[in-house]
Design a protein around this motif. Structure first.
Motif, PDB file in Angstrom:
ATOM      1  N   CYS A 258       1.006  -1.348  -0.080  1.00  0.00           N
ATOM      2  CA  CYS A 258       0.039  -0.227   0.054  1.00  0.00           C
ATOM      3  C   CYS A 258       0.758   1.225  -0.122  1.00  0.00           C
ATOM      4  O   CYS A 258       0.574   2.251  -0.681  1.00  0.00           O
ATOM      5  CB  CYS A 258      -0.891  -0.014   1.211  1.00  0.00           C
ATOM      6  N   ASN A 259       1.902   1.225   0.678  1.00  0.00           N
ATOM      7  CA  ASN A 259       2.667   2.636   0.897  1.00  0.00           C
ATOM      8  C   ASN A 259       3.601   2.638  -0.377  1.00  0.00           C
ATOM      9  O   ASN A 259       4.147   3.715  -0.584  1.00  0.00           O
ATOM     10  CB  ASN A 259       3.527   2.396   2.309  1.00  0.00           C
ATOM     11  N   PHE A 260       4.062   1.578  -1.026  1.00  0.00           N
ATOM     12  CA  PHE A 260       5.312   1.463  -1.745  1.00  0.00           C
ATOM     13  C   PHE A 260       4.389   1.909  -3.287  1.00  0.00           C
ATOM     14  O   PHE A 260       4.910   2.456  -3.924  1.00  0.00           O
ATOM     15  CB  PHE A 260       5.804   0.090  -2.057  1.00  0.00           C
TER      16      PHE A 260
ATOM     17  N   LEU B  12      -5.016   7.088   7.929  1.00  0.00           N
ATOM     18  CA  LEU B  12      -6.064   7.781   8.701  1.00  0.00           C
ATOM     19  C   LEU B  12      -6.075   7.556  10.148  1.00  0.00           C
ATOM     20  O   LEU B  12      -5.631   6.205  10.606  1.00  0.00           O
ATOM     21  CB  LEU B  12      -7.421   7.302   8.154  1.00  0.00           C
ATOM     22  N   GLY B  13      -6.223   8.229  11.091  1.00  0.00           N
ATOM     23  CA  GLY B  13      -6.270   8.076  12.330  1.00  0.00           C
ATOM     24  C   GLY B  13      -7.693   7.293  12.966  1.00  0.00           C
ATOM     25  O   GLY B  13      -8.514   7.207  12.154  1.00  0.00           O
TER      26      GLY B  13
ATOM     27  N   SER C 152      -4.959   2.178   8.935  1.00  0.00           N
ATOM     28  CA  SER C 152      -5.823   2.360   7.872  1.00  0.00           C
ATOM     29  C   SER C 152      -5.494   3.382   6.951  1.00  0.00           C
ATOM     30  O   SER C 152      -4.786   4.462   7.205  1.00  0.00           O
ATOM     31  CB  SER C 152      -7.284   2.983   8.386  1.00  0.00           C
ATOM     32  N   TYR C 153      -5.561   3.209   5.461  1.00  0.00           N
ATOM     33  CA  TYR C 153      -5.184   4.232   4.339  1.00  0.00           C
ATOM     34  C   TYR C 153      -6.336   4.437   3.512  1.00  0.00           C
ATOM     35  O   TYR C 153      -7.190   3.531   3.456  1.00  0.00           O
ATOM     36  CB  TYR C 153      -3.951   3.320   3.664  1.00  0.00           C
ATOM     37  N   LEU C 154      -5.955   5.623   2.789  1.00  0.00           N
ATOM     38  CA  LEU C 154      -6.832   5.967   1.816  1.00  0.00           C
ATOM     39  C   LEU C 154      -6.210   6.535   0.704  1.00  0.00           C
ATOM     40  O   LEU C 154      -5.307   7.454   0.777  1.00  0.00           O
ATOM     41  CB  LEU C 154      -8.113   6.923   2.264  1.00  0.00           C
ATOM     42  N   ARG C 155      -6.510   5.926  -0.782  1.00  0.00           N
ATOM     43  CA  ARG C 155      -5.836   6.423  -1.860  1.00  0.00           C
ATOM     44  C   ARG C 155      -6.348   8.003  -2.126  1.00  0.00           C
ATOM     45  O   ARG C 155      -7.443   8.262  -1.713  1.00  0.00           O
ATOM     46  CB  ARG C 155      -6.133   5.581  -3.199  1.00  0.00           C
TER      47      ARG C 155
ATOM     48  N   ALA D  63     -15.583   1.922   1.663  1.00  0.00           N
ATOM     49  CA  ALA D  63     -15.210   0.684   1.037  1.00  0.00           C
ATOM     50  C   ALA D  63     -13.727   0.863   0.576  1.00  0.00           C
ATOM     51  O   ALA D  63     -12.959  -0.100   0.404  1.00  0.00           O
ATOM     52  CB  ALA D  63     -16.141   0.091  -0.032  1.00  0.00           C
ATOM     53  N   TYR D  64     -13.247   2.160   0.127  1.00  0.00           N
ATOM     54  CA  TYR D  64     -12.014   2.318  -0.349  1.00  0.00           C
ATOM     55  C   TYR D  64     -11.067   2.376   0.741  1.00  0.00           C
ATOM     56  O   TYR D  64      -9.665   2.283   0.232  1.00  0.00           O
ATOM     57  CB  TYR D  64     -11.932   3.645  -0.954  1.00  0.00           C
ATOM     58  N   VAL D  65     -11.303   2.159   1.974  1.00  0.00           N
ATOM     59  CA  VAL D  65     -10.472   2.366   3.011  1.00  0.00           C
ATOM     60  C   VAL D  65      -9.677   0.868   3.195  1.00  0.00           C
ATOM     61  O   VAL D  65     -10.215   0.039   3.124  1.00  0.00           O
ATOM     62  CB  VAL D  65     -10.949   2.754   4.421  1.00  0.00           C
ATOM     63  N   LEU D  66      -8.299   1.018   3.032  1.00  0.00           N
ATOM     64  CA  LEU D  66      -7.551  -0.260   3.162  1.00  0.00           C
ATOM     65  C   LEU D  66      -6.904  -0.355   4.550  1.00  0.00           C
ATOM     66  O   LEU D  66      -6.593   0.451   5.163  1.00  0.00           O
ATOM     67  CB  LEU D  66      -6.355  -0.095   2.041  1.00  0.00           C
ATOM     68  N   GLN D  67      -7.303  -1.552   5.152  1.00  0.00           N
ATOM     69  CA  GLN D  67      -6.851  -1.911   6.564  1.00  0.00           C
ATOM     70  C   GLN D  67      -5.859  -3.006   6.721  1.00  0.00           C
ATOM     71  O   GLN D  67      -6.188  -4.103   6.082  1.00  0.00           O
ATOM     72  CB  GLN D  67      -8.411  -1.988   7.387  1.00  0.00           C
TER      73      GLN D  67
END
Length: 350
Positions: free
Chosen positions: A230-232, A239-240, A261-264, A341-345
């Motif tokens: 996800c980060n690469f 997201l906090g 949690s991350y969001l593009r 739904a786009y939040v990657l966890q």
């Protein structure tokens, strides 16, 4: 077509690849992607026969080739450092493999002219010594020398890294077109995520000698299997837990605020306020959840701007297409819309 079977590569006490199991289909453009030192080039050189694995086997067309010399594997390779013959002209460098094959002189000359045109080398440049060319031109000679042999398998180790941006983009397209036209099974090594996403049929993301994920570019980007992937790949906002909780509450979707949690950056949209008459600056349809935030930064990138919106405990990056409208000011309060739904966890690791 190509199969790595439990490949392990060690150098003294250092393990470059721990347990590589991977298959590449015939005619596929397959990319090994990852940061420097992750094992991707070692994997490529092992396939080429330039590195001997400590254990495991490599198969090509169902035949075990682990102990087979490089020149017996039917592979063409382009190195990052060119590996050209400095005492030969450009034409002689490109024609070298054809001459070894004893290709007729007339046919050899025609093949060299054709591939030179494909990689944007002029007739004048063909007569020059390679030392007279720029680094980018020398890399094109190396690509031409491999492609002129029309190998069944083509290995490319960061082949475009020394080219300027415009030529790199041009050669990306040409390499992909040639690969499709000729049906060449291609294994491509790069650290450039844009190259991997735009050129590949499938991608393997390496990290410290281990594959983190294998999939299509869409799968790698949209459904990153691990936090590293996800980060690469691409750009995301972390997201906090407070914002994640608010999104879950607003949408009714199940999101765990205890997870990472991350969001593009292209997923959220900005609403400039109830009086705007539009649900988003970018003009795209807003869905599911809305939270308030304040613009704390903006950077202009030509076709789009990147805003940073502070919402609860998170700084959320948002891409907004430039339409000629006035930019939003720092300090402006906006509504941030997104589909949770786009939040990657991912599970937090201790």
């Amino acid at each position: 077509m190509i199969r790595f079977d439990q490949i392990r590569v060690t150098f003294d006490n250092f393990t470059a690849i721990s347990d590589l199991n991977l298959e590449v289909a015939e005619g596929e453009f397959f990319t090994l992607l990852g940061p420097s030192g992750c094992g991707k080039t070692t994997a490529l050189r092992t396939l080429a026969g330039l590195v001997t694995p400590s254990s495991g086997d490599i198969h090509i067309d169902g035949k075990k080739v682990t102990a087979l010399p490089s020149d017996k594997r039917g592979i063409g390779m382009v190195f990052q450092n060119y590996a050209l013959f400095p005492s030969m002209s450009v034409r002689e460098n490109i024609a070298f493999g054809l001459k070894v094959r004893k290709t007729a002189a007339d046919e050899r000359a025609e093949l060299v002219r054709d591939i030179a045109r494909r990689v944007d080398l002029s007739d004048d440049q063909l007569e020059k010594n390679v030392s007279e060319l720029s680094g980018g031109q020398q890399q094109r000679v190396a690509i031409a020398r491999a492609l002129v042999l029309k190998p069944k398998i083509l290995l490319l180790d960061e082949p475009l890294s020394n080219l300027d941006a415009k030529l790199r983009q041009q050669l990306r397209v040409e390499l992909k077109e040639l690969q499709v036209q000729e049906g060449i099974t291609t294994v491509y090594v790069t650290h450039d995520q844009d190259e991997a996403l735009t050129m590949s049929d499938r991608v393997a993301v390496f990290n410290k000698g281990v594959i983190e994920q294998v999939g299509t570019p869409e799968e790698i980007y949209e459904r990153s299997a691990t936090e590293f992937v996800c980060n690469f790949i691409g750009d995301s906002s972390k997201l906090g837990p407070e914002l994640v909780s608010r999104l879950a509450s607003a949408s009714g979707r199940q999101l765990d605020p205890r997870q990472l949690s991350y969001l593009r950056v292209e997923k959220p949209f900005i609403d400039v306020g109830a009086d705007s008459g539009d649900t988003s600056v970018s003009g795209q349809q807003v869905r599911t959840a809305s939270v308030e935030g304040q613009i704390v930064g903006r950077s202009y990138h030509g076709q789009h701007s990147r805003y940073t919106v502070r919402s609860y405990d998170s700084d959320v990056k948002v891409l907004v297409k430039e339409t000629g409208a006035a930019a939003l000011d720092v300090g402006h309060t906006v509504q941030l819309h997104l589909d949770p739904a786009y939040v990657l966890q991912y599970q937090a690791t201790s």
